[in-house]
Design an enzyme around this catalytic site. Structure first.
Site, PDB file in Angstrom:
ATOM      1  N   ASP A 147       0.842  -1.222   0.006  1.00 41.71           N
ATOM      2  CA  ASP A 147      -0.071  -0.002  -0.008  1.00 41.71           C
ATOM      3  C   ASP A 147       0.714   1.253   0.042  1.00 41.71           C
ATOM      4  O   ASP A 147       1.453   1.461   1.061  1.00 41.71           O
ATOM      5  CB  ASP A 147      -0.890  -0.191   1.363  1.00 41.71           C
ATOM      6  CG  ASP A 147      -1.929   1.198   1.243  1.00 41.71           C
ATOM      7  OD1 ASP A 147      -1.508   2.042   0.650  1.00 41.71           O
ATOM      8  OD2 ASP A 147      -2.724   1.054   2.138  1.00 41.71           O
ATOM      9  N   ILE A 148       0.911   1.822  -1.191  1.00 44.32           N
ATOM     10  CA  ILE A 148       1.891   3.070  -1.252  1.00 44.32           C
ATOM     11  C   ILE A 148       1.388   4.182  -0.295  1.00 44.32           C
ATOM     12  O   ILE A 148       2.442   5.219  -0.220  1.00 44.32           O
ATOM     13  CB  ILE A 148       2.130   3.461  -2.496  1.00 44.32           C
ATOM     14  CG1 ILE A 148       0.874   4.070  -3.268  1.00 44.32           C
ATOM     15  CG2 ILE A 148       2.838   2.686  -3.387  1.00 44.32           C
ATOM     16  CD1 ILE A 148       1.094   4.769  -4.596  1.00 44.32           C
ATOM     17  N   TYR A 190     -11.855  14.262  -6.078  1.00 45.49           N
ATOM     18  CA  TYR A 190     -11.126  13.300  -7.129  1.00 45.49           C
ATOM     19  C   TYR A 190     -10.486  14.605  -8.264  1.00 45.49           C
ATOM     20  O   TYR A 190      -9.326  14.619  -8.565  1.00 45.49           O
ATOM     21  CB  TYR A 190     -11.990  12.504  -7.990  1.00 45.49           C
ATOM     22  CG  TYR A 190     -11.148  11.724  -9.076  1.00 45.49           C
ATOM     23  CD1 TYR A 190     -10.164  11.152  -8.681  1.00 45.49           C
ATOM     24  CD2 TYR A 190     -11.629  12.160 -10.297  1.00 45.49           C
ATOM     25  CE1 TYR A 190      -9.622  10.510  -9.961  1.00 45.49           C
ATOM     26  CE2 TYR A 190     -10.953  11.677 -11.267  1.00 45.49           C
ATOM     27  CZ  TYR A 190      -9.888  10.660 -11.342  1.00 45.49           C
ATOM     28  OH  TYR A 190      -9.202  10.372 -11.987  1.00 45.49           O
ATOM     29  N   ALA A 228     -10.330  17.833  -7.450  1.00 44.14           N
ATOM     30  CA  ALA A 228      -9.269  18.505  -7.072  1.00 44.14           C
ATOM     31  C   ALA A 228      -7.934  18.022  -6.780  1.00 44.14           C
ATOM     32  O   ALA A 228      -6.785  18.567  -6.926  1.00 44.14           O
ATOM     33  CB  ALA A 228      -9.787  18.971  -5.510  1.00 44.14           C
ATOM     34  N   LYS A 242      -6.637  15.880  -8.922  1.00 41.11           N
ATOM     35  CA  LYS A 242      -6.042  15.562 -10.171  1.00 41.11           C
ATOM     36  C   LYS A 242      -5.654  17.041 -10.581  1.00 41.11           C
ATOM     37  O   LYS A 242      -4.491  17.177 -11.527  1.00 41.11           O
ATOM     38  CB  LYS A 242      -6.806  15.131 -11.059  1.00 41.11           C
ATOM     39  CG  LYS A 242      -7.368  13.294 -11.081  1.00 41.11           C
ATOM     40  CD  LYS A 242      -5.940  12.648 -11.132  1.00 41.11           C
ATOM     41  CE  LYS A 242      -5.945  11.563 -10.540  1.00 41.11           C
ATOM     42  NZ  LYS A 242      -4.664  10.527 -10.844  1.00 41.11           N
TER      43      LYS A 242
HETATM   44  N1  NAP Z   1      -9.845   5.013 -15.694  1.00 43.29           N
HETATM   45  C1  NAP Z   1     -10.171   6.469 -16.233  1.00 43.29           C
HETATM   46  O1  NAP Z   1     -11.065   6.676 -17.000  1.00 43.29           O
HETATM   47  C2  NAP Z   1      -9.243   7.365 -15.746  1.00 43.29           C
HETATM   48  C3  NAP Z   1      -9.321   8.647 -16.290  1.00 43.29           C
HETATM   49  C4  NAP Z   1      -8.172   9.903 -16.334  1.00 43.29           C
HETATM   50  C5  NAP Z   1      -7.163   9.467 -15.091  1.00 43.29           C
HETATM   51  N2  NAP Z   1      -7.320   8.432 -14.684  1.00 43.29           N
HETATM   52  C6  NAP Z   1      -6.134   8.054 -13.745  1.00 43.29           C
HETATM   53  O2  NAP Z   1      -5.425   6.915 -14.195  1.00 43.29           O
HETATM   54  C7  NAP Z   1      -5.015   6.219 -12.859  1.00 43.29           C
HETATM   55  C8  NAP Z   1      -5.167   4.829 -13.102  1.00 43.29           C
HETATM   56  O3  NAP Z   1      -6.518   4.655 -13.348  1.00 43.29           O
HETATM   57  P1  NAP Z   1      -7.100   3.175 -13.880  1.00 43.29           P
HETATM   58  O4  NAP Z   1      -8.387   3.406 -14.298  1.00 43.29           O
HETATM   59  O5  NAP Z   1      -6.187   2.281 -14.275  1.00 43.29           O
HETATM   60  O6  NAP Z   1      -7.320   2.674 -12.140  1.00 43.29           O
HETATM   61  P2  NAP Z   1      -7.785   1.099 -11.752  1.00 43.29           P
HETATM   62  O7  NAP Z   1      -7.893   0.214 -12.926  1.00 43.29           O
HETATM   63  O8  NAP Z   1      -8.758   1.225 -10.584  1.00 43.29           O
HETATM   64  O9  NAP Z   1      -6.247   0.649 -11.175  1.00 43.29           O
HETATM   65  C9  NAP Z   1      -5.751   1.203 -10.096  1.00 43.29           C
HETATM   66  C10 NAP Z   1      -4.293   0.589  -9.760  1.00 43.29           C
HETATM   67  O10 NAP Z   1      -4.125   1.091  -8.385  1.00 43.29           O
HETATM   68  C11 NAP Z   1      -3.638   0.122  -7.438  1.00 43.29           C
HETATM   69  N3  NAP Z   1      -3.792   0.785  -6.397  1.00 43.29           N
HETATM   70  C12 NAP Z   1      -4.862   1.319  -5.715  1.00 43.29           C
HETATM   71  N4  NAP Z   1      -4.830   1.767  -4.485  1.00 43.29           N
HETATM   72  C13 NAP Z   1      -3.302   1.599  -4.204  1.00 43.29           C
HETATM   73  C14 NAP Z   1      -2.601   1.650  -3.265  1.00 43.29           C
HETATM   74  N5  NAP Z   1      -3.195   2.246  -2.012  1.00 43.29           N
HETATM   75  N6  NAP Z   1      -1.188   1.356  -2.848  1.00 43.29           N
HETATM   76  C15 NAP Z   1      -0.879   0.775  -4.286  1.00 43.29           C
HETATM   77  N7  NAP Z   1      -1.572   0.488  -5.211  1.00 43.29           N
HETATM   78  C16 NAP Z   1      -2.773   0.971  -5.279  1.00 43.29           C
HETATM   79  C17 NAP Z   1      -4.617  -0.873  -7.913  1.00 43.29           C
HETATM   80  O11 NAP Z   1      -4.209  -2.186  -7.485  1.00 43.29           O
HETATM   81  P3  NAP Z   1      -4.634  -2.646  -5.959  1.00 43.29           P
HETATM   82  O12 NAP Z   1      -6.114  -2.322  -5.704  1.00 43.29           O
HETATM   83  O13 NAP Z   1      -4.382  -4.016  -5.762  1.00 43.29           O
HETATM   84  O14 NAP Z   1      -4.079  -1.702  -4.828  1.00 43.29           O
HETATM   85  C18 NAP Z   1      -4.483  -0.928  -9.269  1.00 43.29           C
HETATM   86  O15 NAP Z   1      -3.256  -1.615  -9.844  1.00 43.29           O
HETATM   87  C19 NAP Z   1      -5.602   6.831 -11.696  1.00 43.29           C
HETATM   88  O16 NAP Z   1      -4.825   7.753 -11.028  1.00 43.29           O
HETATM   89  C20 NAP Z   1      -6.613   7.569 -12.404  1.00 43.29           C
HETATM   90  O17 NAP Z   1      -7.121   8.629 -11.435  1.00 43.29           O
HETATM   91  C21 NAP Z   1      -7.932   7.251 -14.844  1.00 43.29           C
END
Ligand code: NAP
Length: 286
Positions: free
Chosen positions: A86-87, A178, A180, A182
């Site tokens: 957990d980071i 969220y 804020a 970003k």
């Molecule tokens: N999806 C979108 O539409 C979208 C759009 C714009 C920006 N983003 C940004 O892109 C990034 C990735 O999004 P995503 O859609 O790929 O999300 P995701 O599919 O929910 O994946 C999130 C990842 O973060 C890990 N994680 C969550 N909490 C953690 C913690 N406390 N410590 C370490 N690892 C943790 C999760 O693994 P575990 O749960 O196993 O820890 C998973 O590997 C995020 O920052 C999000 O805000 C996403």
């Protein structure tokens, strides 16, 4: 790229300090990806692996990390290591450093991808959930950036790729914390990119609109109106554009065709007009 005109331009203000540099001699460059087990982080891992980067993927769930490691082994020759962590924990940096030491490596590229969202009126969110979001999206990202940036500047190489969002560009009623968080990521990344220009490193923010991952369902926004209006793009496309934008030295990358327009509109439209529009689009409609 080393020795090329572009590489020399990237290092135009960098002056080597042989004493400080000696601390990194013999260590292998490793790309550290938080949230690398799935979604955009995993797609970025595939992209970096296909370009020969040795990887250290960090996320909390060991099984998902093992799955990602197997999938990467099947499609690339890159060495892939994992760390279930957990980071947001206070010992996170110590644990990552210990892992890097064990591997005989250093953090060459830091990809801050782990992030969570919250959907619904801010006042309805329990304080612990808001704190957890800020701890991950803001605090952990800032600590990792601060910790690994300095050695990169000493070495005059490496870089940081931070996951911002189209939500970085304005207030997000119904996803207030969220958006804020970003906005902070984008502001921090652009500012550091400016401060470190010419020092040999790349600093880039990747700011996608909706992407096809489990993220929206996890934050309770599966039925929100924006899901119908803005068809999600694939994580692979976001990762491809993000990787190349980063490599080519872009400060910000808006993947897709709609995202740059959305970001520009959010920057130009007065917030009194923008707020009701965004609020309607983000309403979770439970
Ligand atoms: N999806 C979108 O539409 C979208 C759009 C714009 C920006 N983003 C940004 O892109 C990034 C990735 O999004 P995503 O859609 O790929 O999300 P995701 O599919 O929910 O994946 C999130 C990842 O973060 C890990 N994680 C969550 N909490 C953690 C913690 N406390 N410590 C370490 N690892 C943790 C999760 O693994 P575990 O749960 O196993 O820890 C998973 O590997 C995020 O920052 C999000 O805000 C996403």
């Amino acid at each position: 790229m080393n020795g090329s005109l572009l590489a020399r331009w990237r290092r135009r203000w960098w002056r080597p300090d042989p004493t400080a540099l000696s601390a990194y001699e013999g260590l292998r460059p490793i790309t550290l990806i938080t949230g690398g087990s799935e979604g955009i982080g995993f797609a970025l891992a595939q992209r970096f692996a296909s370009h020969g980067h040795e990887l250290l993927l960090v996320a909390r769930t060991a099984e998902k990390l093992a799955q990602a490691q197997r999938a990467l082994a099947a499609t690339s020759r890159a060495q892939v290591h994992t760390l279930a962590l957990d980071i947001t924990s206070d010992q996170a940096i110590e644990r990552i450093d210990a892992e890097l030491r064990k591997l005989g490596g250093l953090c060459d590229v830091l990809v801050n991808c782990a992030g969570i969202g919250l959907s619904g009126p801010f006042a309805d969110e329990p304080e612990e959930k808001v704190t957890a979001l800020v701890d991950l999206n803001v605090r952990a990202l800032t600590r990792l950036t601060s910790h690994y940036l300095r050695p990169m500047l000493v070495r005059g190489e490496g870089g940081i790729l931070n996951l911002a969002s189209v939500g970085s560009y304005g207030p997000g009623p119904n996803q207030a914390a969220y958006y804020a968080s970003k906005a902070y990521v984008l502001s921090l990344t652009e500012a550091i990119g400016y401060e470190t220009a010419g020092m040999g490193i790349r600093v880039c923010a990747l700011a996608p609109g909706p992407v096809r991952t489990g993220f929206h369902a996890r934050m309770g926004a599966r039925r929100a109106l924006y899901r119908a209006f803005t068809p999600p793009v694939s994580p692979a496309l976001v990762a491809w554009l993000g990787f190349w934008g980063y490599r080519l030295g872009a400060r910000v990358v808006w993947p897709g065709l709609v995202t740059p327009l959305a970001a520009l509109s959010m920057r130009l439209i007065p917030h009194r007009l923008l707020n009701p529009i965004v609020s309607t689009l983000l309403s979770p409609r439970r």
